[in-house]
Design an enzyme around this catalytic site. Structure first.
Site, short mmCIF file in Angstrom:
data_model
loop_
_atom_site.label_atom_id
_atom_site.label_comp_id
_atom_site.label_asym_id
_atom_site.label_seq_id
_atom_site.Cartn_x
_atom_site.Cartn_y
_atom_site.Cartn_z
N LYS A 54 0.82 -1.21 0.00
CA LYS A 54 0.00 0.00 0.00
C LYS A 54 0.86 1.27 0.00
O LYS A 54 0.63 2.16 -0.80
CB LYS A 54 -0.91 0.04 1.24
CG LYS A 54 -1.97 -1.03 1.28
CD LYS A 54 -2.97 -0.77 2.42
CE LYS A 54 -2.36 -0.81 3.80
NZ LYS A 54 -1.85 -2.13 4.21
N ARG A 81 -9.98 1.47 8.67
CA ARG A 81 -9.67 0.07 8.99
C ARG A 81 -10.78 -0.59 9.80
O ARG A 81 -10.71 -1.79 10.05
CB ARG A 81 -8.39 0.02 9.82
CG ARG A 81 -7.10 -0.12 9.01
CD ARG A 81 -5.93 0.08 9.96
NE ARG A 81 -4.75 -0.68 9.66
CZ ARG A 81 -3.63 -0.16 9.16
NH1 ARG A 81 -3.56 1.11 8.84
NH2 ARG A 81 -2.57 -0.91 8.98
N ARG A 128 10.97 -6.44 4.44
CA ARG A 128 10.87 -5.08 4.97
C ARG A 128 11.49 -5.00 6.36
O ARG A 128 12.12 -4.00 6.72
CB ARG A 128 9.40 -4.65 5.02
CG ARG A 128 9.22 -3.20 5.39
CD ARG A 128 7.79 -2.74 5.24
NE ARG A 128 6.97 -3.17 6.35
CZ ARG A 128 5.66 -3.00 6.41
NH1 ARG A 128 5.01 -2.45 5.39
NH2 ARG A 128 4.98 -3.39 7.46
N ARG A 152 11.28 -1.66 11.05
CA ARG A 152 10.10 -1.18 11.77
C ARG A 152 9.88 -2.01 13.03
O ARG A 152 9.99 -3.25 12.99
CB ARG A 152 8.86 -1.28 10.87
CG ARG A 152 8.50 0.04 10.24
CD ARG A 152 7.36 -0.08 9.28
NE ARG A 152 6.13 -0.59 9.86
CZ ARG A 152 4.96 -0.51 9.27
NH1 ARG A 152 4.85 0.05 8.08
NH2 ARG A 152 3.88 -1.00 9.84
N ARG A 178 -1.13 -8.35 13.45
CA ARG A 178 -1.63 -7.36 12.49
C ARG A 178 -2.43 -8.04 11.39
O ARG A 178 -3.45 -7.52 10.93
CB ARG A 178 -0.46 -6.54 11.90
CG ARG A 178 0.04 -5.50 12.90
CD ARG A 178 1.43 -5.01 12.60
NE ARG A 178 1.57 -4.48 11.27
CZ ARG A 178 2.66 -4.61 10.52
NH1 ARG A 178 3.70 -5.27 10.97
NH2 ARG A 178 2.69 -4.09 9.34
P1 AMP Z 1 0.57 0.85 8.71
O1 AMP Z 1 1.79 1.65 8.43
O2 AMP Z 1 -0.61 1.25 7.87
O3 AMP Z 1 0.83 -0.63 8.67
O4 AMP Z 1 0.15 1.17 10.23
C1 AMP Z 1 1.02 0.90 11.31
C2 AMP Z 1 0.24 0.87 12.62
O5 AMP Z 1 -0.35 2.18 12.84
C3 AMP Z 1 -0.92 -0.10 12.67
O6 AMP Z 1 -0.52 -1.41 12.99
C4 AMP Z 1 -1.77 0.54 13.77
O7 AMP Z 1 -1.22 0.32 15.05
C5 AMP Z 1 -1.63 2.02 13.46
N1 AMP Z 1 -2.67 2.46 12.49
C6 AMP Z 1 -2.47 2.91 11.22
N2 AMP Z 1 -3.63 3.23 10.64
C7 AMP Z 1 -4.61 2.97 11.55
C8 AMP Z 1 -6.02 3.05 11.54
N3 AMP Z 1 -6.69 3.47 10.46
N4 AMP Z 1 -6.69 2.70 12.67
C9 AMP Z 1 -6.04 2.28 13.76
N5 AMP Z 1 -4.70 2.14 13.84
C10 AMP Z 1 -3.98 2.49 12.74
#
Ligand code: AMP
Length: 191
Positions: free
Chosen positions: A13, A88, A127, A133, A144
C-alpha cells in the site's frame, strides 16, 4: 479525486500510495506514517499511539479519526486525497463518510491490492530487514494480519456493495502494479 487504498499488511500500500497520489496530483495520507512521525517526535499523539502500534493493535478510533479529520482539513487536501491505511474499522468508515459528505463530495474509489499469503509474509520479512520497523517482528506481524482479517477485510464487501470497489492484482513488480492501478482508476469518472 478521493481515494482509499486497502490491502493486508505487506500488500504494498505505502509503495503504491505515493505513486498513485502523484499521478492524480493529490496528497497521499498514510495514517501509519503520521503515527510513526509522531512517535519519533515524541508528541502527545505519538505517546498515545506507540504502545498500540508496537503490539500490532489498532490505535483507538477516536484518536485516529480526529487525526485524519485534521489532516483532511489541510488546504492541500481540498482537491482530493488518497488515504493509505484508513479506514480500517466500520466505525472509521462511518466517520470518513461524514468527513467527505460534509465537503459535498463522494468517495471515487476504494482500491484493494490482492496478494497471495506467502508473498505477503516474504515481503514483510524483507521489509523487516531493510526498514527495521518495530512492528515487523513475527508475533506482531501475525497479530496485524489477524486484526486485518477480522476488522478490515469486511470493509471490502461493504465498498463492493456501494459499487466503488476496485480490485487490483498486487502481485509482481512495483511498476506493473502501479500501471494496473492507473488503468483501473483512469476509467473512473471524477466526481
Ligand atoms: P501501517 O503503516 O498502515 O501498517 O500502520 C502501522 C500501525 O499504525 C498499525 O498497525 C496501527 O497500530 C496504526 N494504524 C495505522 N492506521 C490505523 C487506523 N486506520 N486505525 C487504527 N490504527 C492504525
Amino acid at each position: 479525486m478521493r481515494l482509499i487504498l486497502m490491502g493486508p499488511p505487506g500488500a504494498g500500500k505505502g509503495t503504491q500510495a505515493t505513486k498513485v497520489a502523484d499521478h492524480f496530483g493529490i496528497p497521499a495520507i498514510s495514517t501509519g506514517d503520521i503515527f510513526r512521525a509522531n512517535v519519533s517526535q515524541g508528541t502527545e499523539l505519538g505517546i498515545k499511539a506507540k504502545h498500540y502500534m508496537d503490539a500490532g493493535e489498532y490505535v483507538p478510533d477516536e484518536v485516529t479519526n480526529l487525526m485524519v479529520r485534521n489532516r483532511i482539513d489541510e488546504p492541500d487536501a481540498a482537491p482530493g486525497f488518497l488515504l493509505d491505511g484508513y479506514p480500517r474499522t466500520t466505525a472509521q468508515v462511518e466517520e470518513l463518510d461524514g468527513m467527505i459528505s460534509f465537503t459535498g463530495h463522494k468517495l471515487d474509489a476504494a482500491v484493494v491490492l490482492t496478494v497471495d499469503a506467502d508473498e505477503l509474509v516474504a515481503r514483510l520479512l524483507q521489509r523487516a530487514q531493510t526498514e527495521g520497523r518495530a512492528d515487523d517482528t513475527e508475533d506482531v506481524i501475525r497479530r496485524r494480519q489477524e486484526l486485518y482479517t477480522k476488522e478490515t477485510e469486511p470493509l471490502i464487501e461493504l465498498y463492493r456493495s456501494r459499487g466503488v470497489l476496485v480490485e487490483v492484482d498486487g502481485m509482481g513488480e512495483v511498476d506493473e502494479v502501479t500501471e494496473r492501478v492507473f488503468a483501473a482508476l483512469d476509467i473512473i469518472p471524477e466526481s
